[in-house]
Design a protein around this motif. Sequence first.
Motif, PDB file in Angstrom:
ATOM      1  N   ILE A 103     -16.293  -3.008   3.045  1.00 62.01           N
ATOM      2  CA  ILE A 103     -15.423  -1.911   3.500  1.00 62.01           C
ATOM      3  C   ILE A 103     -15.091  -0.977   2.343  1.00 62.01           C
ATOM      4  CG2 ILE A 103     -13.090  -1.388   4.326  1.00 62.01           C
ATOM      5  CD1 ILE A 103     -13.298  -4.007   5.991  1.00 62.01           C
ATOM      6  N   THR A 104     -14.742  -1.561   1.218  1.00 57.93           N
ATOM      7  CA  THR A 104     -14.358  -0.755   0.056  1.00 57.93           C
ATOM      8  C   THR A 104     -15.554   0.030  -0.486  1.00 57.93           C
ATOM      9  OG1 THR A 104     -12.706  -2.451  -0.474  1.00 57.93           O
ATOM     10  CG2 THR A 104     -13.200  -0.824  -2.174  1.00 57.93           C
ATOM     11  N   MET A 105     -16.720  -0.628  -0.545  1.00 58.69           N
ATOM     12  CA  MET A 105     -17.914   0.058  -1.048  1.00 58.69           C
ATOM     13  C   MET A 105     -18.364   1.173  -0.107  1.00 58.69           C
ATOM     14  SD  MET A 105     -19.961  -3.269  -2.563  1.00 58.69           S
ATOM     15  CE  MET A 105     -21.389  -2.373  -3.184  1.00 58.69           C
ATOM     16  N   ALA A 106     -18.244   0.960   1.203  1.00 61.05           N
ATOM     17  CA  ALA A 106     -18.591   2.013   2.172  1.00 61.05           C
ATOM     18  C   ALA A 106     -17.623   3.176   2.070  1.00 61.05           C
ATOM     19  CB  ALA A 106     -18.586   1.433   3.585  1.00 61.05           C
ATOM     20  N   SER A 107     -16.344   2.876   1.892  1.00 68.59           N
ATOM     21  CA  SER A 107     -15.342   3.937   1.739  1.00 68.59           C
ATOM     22  C   SER A 107     -15.615   4.745   0.470  1.00 68.59           C
ATOM     23  CB  SER A 107     -13.934   3.323   1.686  1.00 68.59           C
ATOM     24  OG  SER A 107     -13.638   2.630   2.881  1.00 68.59           O
ATOM     25  N   TYR A 108     -16.056   4.071  -0.563  1.00 67.06           N
ATOM     26  CA  TYR A 108     -16.426   4.750  -1.816  1.00 67.06           C
ATOM     27  C   TYR A 108     -17.627   5.661  -1.588  1.00 67.06           C
ATOM     28  CZ  TYR A 108     -18.187   5.227  -6.625  1.00 67.06           C
ATOM     29  OH  TYR A 108     -18.653   5.726  -7.824  1.00 67.06           O
ATOM     30  N   ALA A 109     -18.646   5.142  -0.918  1.00 67.40           N
ATOM     31  CA  ALA A 109     -19.871   5.919  -0.695  1.00 67.40           C
ATOM     32  C   ALA A 109     -19.607   7.165   0.145  1.00 67.40           C
ATOM     33  CB  ALA A 109     -20.927   5.045  -0.032  1.00 67.40           C
ATOM     34  N   LEU A 110     -18.712   7.024   1.129  1.00 67.81           N
ATOM     35  CA  LEU A 110     -18.433   8.140   2.049  1.00 67.81           C
ATOM     36  C   LEU A 110     -17.262   9.003   1.596  1.00 67.81           C
ATOM     37  CD1 LEU A 110     -18.810   6.203   5.430  1.00 67.81           C
ATOM     38  CD2 LEU A 110     -20.505   7.676   4.323  1.00 67.81           C
ATOM     39  N   LEU A 121      -9.431  -2.938   6.536  1.00 64.72           N
ATOM     40  CA  LEU A 121      -9.046  -4.154   5.814  1.00 64.72           C
ATOM     41  C   LEU A 121      -8.020  -4.948   6.610  1.00 64.72           C
ATOM     42  CD1 LEU A 121      -8.814  -2.784   2.155  1.00 64.72           C
ATOM     43  CD2 LEU A 121     -10.473  -4.465   3.010  1.00 64.72           C
ATOM     44  N   SER A 122      -7.096  -4.254   7.281  1.00 69.34           N
ATOM     45  CA  SER A 122      -6.104  -4.938   8.120  1.00 69.34           C
ATOM     46  C   SER A 122      -6.766  -5.616   9.311  1.00 69.34           C
ATOM     47  CB  SER A 122      -5.048  -3.930   8.606  1.00 69.34           C
ATOM     48  OG  SER A 122      -4.380  -3.334   7.534  1.00 69.34           O
ATOM     49  N   LEU A 123      -7.655  -4.890   9.985  1.00 63.34           N
ATOM     50  CA  LEU A 123      -8.353  -5.465  11.142  1.00 63.34           C
ATOM     51  C   LEU A 123      -9.203  -6.667  10.739  1.00 63.34           C
ATOM     52  CD1 LEU A 123      -9.558  -2.327  13.163  1.00 63.34           C
ATOM     53  CD2 LEU A 123      -8.010  -4.127  13.976  1.00 63.34           C
ATOM     54  N   PHE A 124      -9.950  -6.519   9.659  1.00 66.57           N
ATOM     55  CA  PHE A 124     -10.829  -7.608   9.230  1.00 66.57           C
ATOM     56  C   PHE A 124     -10.036  -8.776   8.657  1.00 66.57           C
ATOM     57  CE2 PHE A 124     -14.055  -4.596  10.040  1.00 66.57           C
ATOM     58  CZ  PHE A 124     -15.287  -5.255  10.048  1.00 66.57           C
ATOM     59  N   GLY A 349     -14.445 -13.992  -6.061  1.00 64.70           N
ATOM     60  CA  GLY A 349     -14.578 -13.009  -4.991  1.00 64.70           C
ATOM     61  C   GLY A 349     -13.472 -11.969  -5.035  1.00 64.70           C
ATOM     62  N   PHE A 350     -12.268 -12.414  -5.389  1.00 63.44           N
ATOM     63  CA  PHE A 350     -11.129 -11.498  -5.500  1.00 63.44           C
ATOM     64  C   PHE A 350     -11.375 -10.460  -6.594  1.00 63.44           C
ATOM     65  CE2 PHE A 350      -7.196 -10.499  -7.834  1.00 63.44           C
ATOM     66  CZ  PHE A 350      -6.461  -9.878  -6.833  1.00 63.44           C
ATOM     67  N   TRP A 351     -11.856 -10.889  -7.761  1.00 60.99           N
ATOM     68  CA  TRP A 351     -12.065  -9.950  -8.870  1.00 60.99           C
ATOM     69  C   TRP A 351     -13.183  -8.964  -8.558  1.00 60.99           C
ATOM     70  CZ3 TRP A 351      -8.117  -9.288 -11.501  1.00 60.99           C
ATOM     71  CH2 TRP A 351      -7.304 -10.352 -11.944  1.00 60.99           C
ATOM     72  N   ILE A 352     -14.192  -9.398  -7.840  1.00 54.90           N
ATOM     73  CA  ILE A 352     -15.252  -8.467  -7.426  1.00 54.90           C
ATOM     74  C   ILE A 352     -14.665  -7.382  -6.527  1.00 54.90           C
ATOM     75  CG2 ILE A 352     -17.375  -8.258  -6.063  1.00 54.90           C
ATOM     76  CD1 ILE A 352     -18.080 -11.121  -7.067  1.00 54.90           C
ATOM     77  N   TRP A 353     -13.813  -7.788  -5.601  1.00 56.42           N
ATOM     78  CA  TRP A 353     -13.166  -6.813  -4.718  1.00 56.42           C
ATOM     79  C   TRP A 353     -12.266  -5.873  -5.507  1.00 56.42           C
ATOM     80  CZ3 TRP A 353      -8.277  -7.781  -1.406  1.00 56.42           C
ATOM     81  CH2 TRP A 353      -8.009  -6.638  -0.637  1.00 56.42           C
ATOM     82  N   MET A 354     -11.521  -6.405  -6.472  1.00 58.65           N
ATOM     83  CA  MET A 354     -10.639  -5.566  -7.284  1.00 58.65           C
ATOM     84  C   MET A 354     -11.429  -4.510  -8.049  1.00 58.65           C
ATOM     85  SD  MET A 354      -7.463  -6.243  -6.755  1.00 58.65           S
ATOM     86  CE  MET A 354      -7.993  -6.405  -5.039  1.00 58.65           C
ATOM     87  N   GLY A 355     -12.625  -4.874  -8.515  1.00 60.88           N
ATOM     88  CA  GLY A 355     -13.468  -3.906  -9.203  1.00 60.88           C
ATOM     89  C   GLY A 355     -13.879  -2.769  -8.292  1.00 60.88           C
ATOM     90  N   ALA A 356     -14.320  -3.126  -7.067  1.00 59.79           N
ATOM     91  CA  ALA A 356     -14.713  -2.104  -6.090  1.00 59.79           C
ATOM     92  C   ALA A 356     -13.512  -1.244  -5.697  1.00 59.79           C
ATOM     93  CB  ALA A 356     -15.315  -2.767  -4.855  1.00 59.79           C
ATOM     94  N   LEU A 357     -12.353  -1.890  -5.543  1.00 65.39           N
ATOM     95  CA  LEU A 357     -11.148  -1.166  -5.139  1.00 65.39           C
ATOM     96  C   LEU A 357     -10.688  -0.204  -6.242  1.00 65.39           C
ATOM     97  CD1 LEU A 357      -9.320  -1.134  -2.628  1.00 65.39           C
ATOM     98  CD2 LEU A 357      -7.855  -2.815  -3.785  1.00 65.39           C
TER      99      LEU A 357
END
Length: 368
Positions: A103-110, A121-124, A349-357
């Motif tokens: 979700i975060t990577m798609a939001s970044y791309a778009l 993120l809330s729904l998922f 997994g959390f730190w990978i998400w934090m990087g993307a975020l």
Amino acid sequence: MTIITLTRFSRLYAGRCLTRNSARNIPWVGGHTSQTSGQIAAILSSSTRLLSRHVSGTAAGPSNAPTTWVDRLPPKIRPYLYLTRIDKPIGTLLLFYPCAWSITMASYALEAPLTTPLTYLSLFGLGAMVMRGAGCTINDMWDKNLDKAVERTQSRPLARGDINQRQALVFLAGQLTVGLGVLLQLNWYSILLGASSLSLVTIYPLMKRITYWPQAVLGLTFNWGALLGWSAVAGAVNWSVCLPLYAGGVCWTLVYDSIYAHQDKKDDINVGIHSTALLFREQTRPILGALSASTVSLIGLAGILNAHGVPFYLGLGLGAAQLARVLWKTDFESRPSCWQGFVGCGWSGFWIWMGALADYAVLISGLT
């Protein structure tokens, strides 16, 4: 304090009685009094020992105090909550993180507005909690008899008889209904993509009976969100980015679930359950090291293909360091150590998400 006081009193009383008897030097009186005082001292000593056992048993033995927050709830609903493992949120997080990456990577791309990732993120997050619980229900319905033979799983509600198969089936129907409600909030492409993962959810518990690679099937299941999250945001999957992201997630699952499987390997041999823990054996550490390197490489490739910046790779580096730390510290012969290693993998997994975020935050701050 009570025990010490009673013990001292019994010894003091007996000693004083014997002293008085010997001072009188009257044979028949002394003998009688000595016998009486000895009996009293014995009674007091016996009472002290019984009280000591009672207090010790209360302190060390089973207690009525709640062991988790679930035990504070009404007894009728506890078995259902324990069936979902809601008291152990690590499973929900491991299912959620691939969704969050995507979700975060798609939001970044778009270059999507902040409301887009927040909504999905809330729904998922809700969907991960519900569907992880549904997966646990399906797993326990398959494994009811096996769970009775494994020490760690004997207390699960179905194995212990707190609820029966019919009650579990009705509960599962409710879980899937809620999950469907969440899925229907997405676009039709994502609805069909999400529904197609149900076959993997259903067959996973069977895999441990016929192959040493059930962790691979779990990886295919638990990382479906790496595909679904992107399609929810963008309307379709960008396969060039999502396939390496998905493959990296599968390798990640092989790492953490192999560590998890080491907890039960002795019982698994006895009951005929297969796992990568039994397959890898003494080679577990180097194999999981290679899988961890594959995880980082594949997710890094997804980041390159999605044109991510420095923050993404900083988060990925922290995730890699966490995996290395887990593999270095975990004792695969110790159940508590394996559990800590399993939970520790979640932090990667959390730190990978934090990087993307963080990368997304830098992007939108530059747009505003």
